[in-house]
Design an enzyme around this catalytic site. Structure first.
Site, PDB file in Angstrom:
ATOM      1  N   ASP A 102      -1.060  39.720 -25.323  1.00 30.56           N
ATOM      2  CA  ASP A 102      -0.439  40.502 -24.612  1.00 30.56           C
ATOM      3  C   ASP A 102      -0.143  39.326 -23.536  1.00 30.56           C
ATOM      4  O   ASP A 102       0.409  39.595 -22.337  1.00 30.56           O
ATOM      5  CB  ASP A 102      -2.343  40.749 -23.842  1.00 30.56           C
ATOM      6  CG  ASP A 102      -2.863  39.752 -23.482  1.00 30.56           C
ATOM      7  OD1 ASP A 102      -3.314  39.300 -24.542  1.00 30.56           O
ATOM      8  OD2 ASP A 102      -4.139  39.568 -22.308  1.00 30.56           O
ATOM      9  N   HIS A 103       0.274  38.174 -23.879  1.00 29.88           N
ATOM     10  CA  HIS A 103       0.596  37.205 -23.234  1.00 29.88           C
ATOM     11  C   HIS A 103       2.132  36.839 -24.064  1.00 29.88           C
ATOM     12  O   HIS A 103       3.225  36.198 -23.196  1.00 29.88           O
ATOM     13  CB  HIS A 103      -0.151  35.400 -23.397  1.00 29.88           C
ATOM     14  CG  HIS A 103      -0.930  35.387 -22.193  1.00 29.88           C
ATOM     15  ND1 HIS A 103      -0.642  35.775 -20.757  1.00 29.88           N
ATOM     16  CD2 HIS A 103      -2.598  36.857 -22.129  1.00 29.88           C
ATOM     17  CE1 HIS A 103      -2.611  36.200 -20.327  1.00 29.88           C
ATOM     18  NE2 HIS A 103      -2.917  37.029 -20.858  1.00 29.88           N
ATOM     19  N   HIS A 144      -4.302  40.602 -13.574  1.00 28.94           N
ATOM     20  CA  HIS A 144      -4.769  40.255 -15.521  1.00 28.94           C
ATOM     21  C   HIS A 144      -5.938  41.322 -14.850  1.00 28.94           C
ATOM     22  O   HIS A 144      -7.209  40.229 -15.672  1.00 28.94           O
ATOM     23  CB  HIS A 144      -4.608  38.949 -15.579  1.00 28.94           C
ATOM     24  CG  HIS A 144      -4.565  38.287 -17.043  1.00 28.94           C
ATOM     25  ND1 HIS A 144      -5.927  39.191 -18.058  1.00 28.94           N
ATOM     26  CD2 HIS A 144      -4.105  38.146 -17.926  1.00 28.94           C
ATOM     27  CE1 HIS A 144      -6.135  38.888 -18.917  1.00 28.94           C
ATOM     28  NE2 HIS A 144      -4.788  38.402 -19.661  1.00 28.94           N
TER      29      HIS A 144
END
Length: 292
Positions: A53-54, A253
């Protein structure tokens, strides 16, 4: 996980015509286009860690940079294994018209520079190696014109001295310290995600003008889950920010199970009133203090 109204993690920092990116989650390019931001000025990409996800948006971003006929070297910063991870992703973006320079972080804290910023990477506490970042735009002291006149420094040397140069002119040497006052307060931006609260965060983000921090959970009963998966609740982030005396803090986040993060803002602001529950596309301009 991405949601229809919430993309994955990325921060775009623009300073003096250049740009720095932290993380490149899925749909980073779409978010940039919505914000009318270009990939062209990005000279540095920093990664907190290598969970998908990063970093899953990186191959497409690199292809876009290549299609924009970029030739300047791109610098990447991240934990150990950076070059291996990026080259693995580049199987689907193999040919680029520019070089990539890798800086793999190996110490608990490291200082580097890029796009005119002093960047500090510091290790945090996730279930894989993960770093937070602070970025500081330094500000020189005031130029003392009267002192320059008294010292007989030629006018054509003034600008160069203001920009930190040593000037040799008319068989004399002039240095910036002769006419510059002490450094003034600059701008400090801090970014932390995927971690438990740590002393390293507290010390490094202290006195930030803007602190961007994960607030994974708003439900207080999920505190144990946050500890288990090495994340922070909104309340932990608020306390950490307050202890660090950050002027303003944006939470980000969020867990995909938290559909409406804003519903927790009242309880969070009881801990720290300087909290904003950030949304996709949140942006601001940080400026030097007037009269500084």
């Amino acid at each position: 996980m991405p949601l229809p109204y919430r993309f994955l993690t990325s921060l775009y920092v623009r300073v003096n015509g250049k740009a720095l990116l932290i993380d490149s989650g899925e749909a980073t390019q779409i978010a940039m286009k919505k914000a009318k931001l270009s990939a062209s000025p990005i000279d540095v990409i920093c990664f907190t860690h290598y969970h998908a996800d990063h970093i899953s948006g990186l191959p497409g971003l690199l292809l876009t940079m290549g299609n924009q006929e970029r030739t300047d070297t791109l610098t990447m910063v991240g934990p150990k294994g950076l070059e291996k991870v990026v080259n693995s992703l580049r199987v689907i973006a193999p040919e680029l018209p520019f070089d990539i320079e890798f800086h793999e972080l190996s110490e608990d804290e490291e200082e580097l520079s890029g796009v005119g910023l002093r960047i500090r990477a510091f290790k945090v506490h996730h279930n894989v190696t993960c770093y937070g970042y602070t970025m500081e735009l330094e500000r020189a002291g005031r130029f003392d014109a009267e002192k320059a006149k008294d010292l007989g420094i030629p006018l054509k040397a003034w600008n160069r001295l203001q920009h930190g140069e040593t000037v040799e002119m008319e068989q004399k040497t002039y240095t910036p310290d002769m006419v510059m006052g002490p450094p003034r307060k600059g701008i400090k931006l801090s970014y932390v995600t995927d971690t438990r609260p740590t002393g390293s965060i507290l010390e490094n983000v202290r006195d930030s003008d803007l602190f961007i921090c994960e607030g994974m959970y708003g439900d207080k009963e999920k505190a144990q889950k946050a500890r288990q998966y090495r994340h922070m609740t909104m309340y932990e982030a608020a306390k950490l920010s307050g202890d660090a005396m950050a002027k303003e803090t944006w939470l980000t986040h969020y867990s995909p199970s938290m559909a409406h993060p804003g519903e927790y803002i009242g309880a969070v602001r009881k801990i720290n009133p300087n909290i904003i529950v950030a949304k996709d596309g949140q942006s601001t301009t940080l400026r030097f203090e007037e009269g500084g």
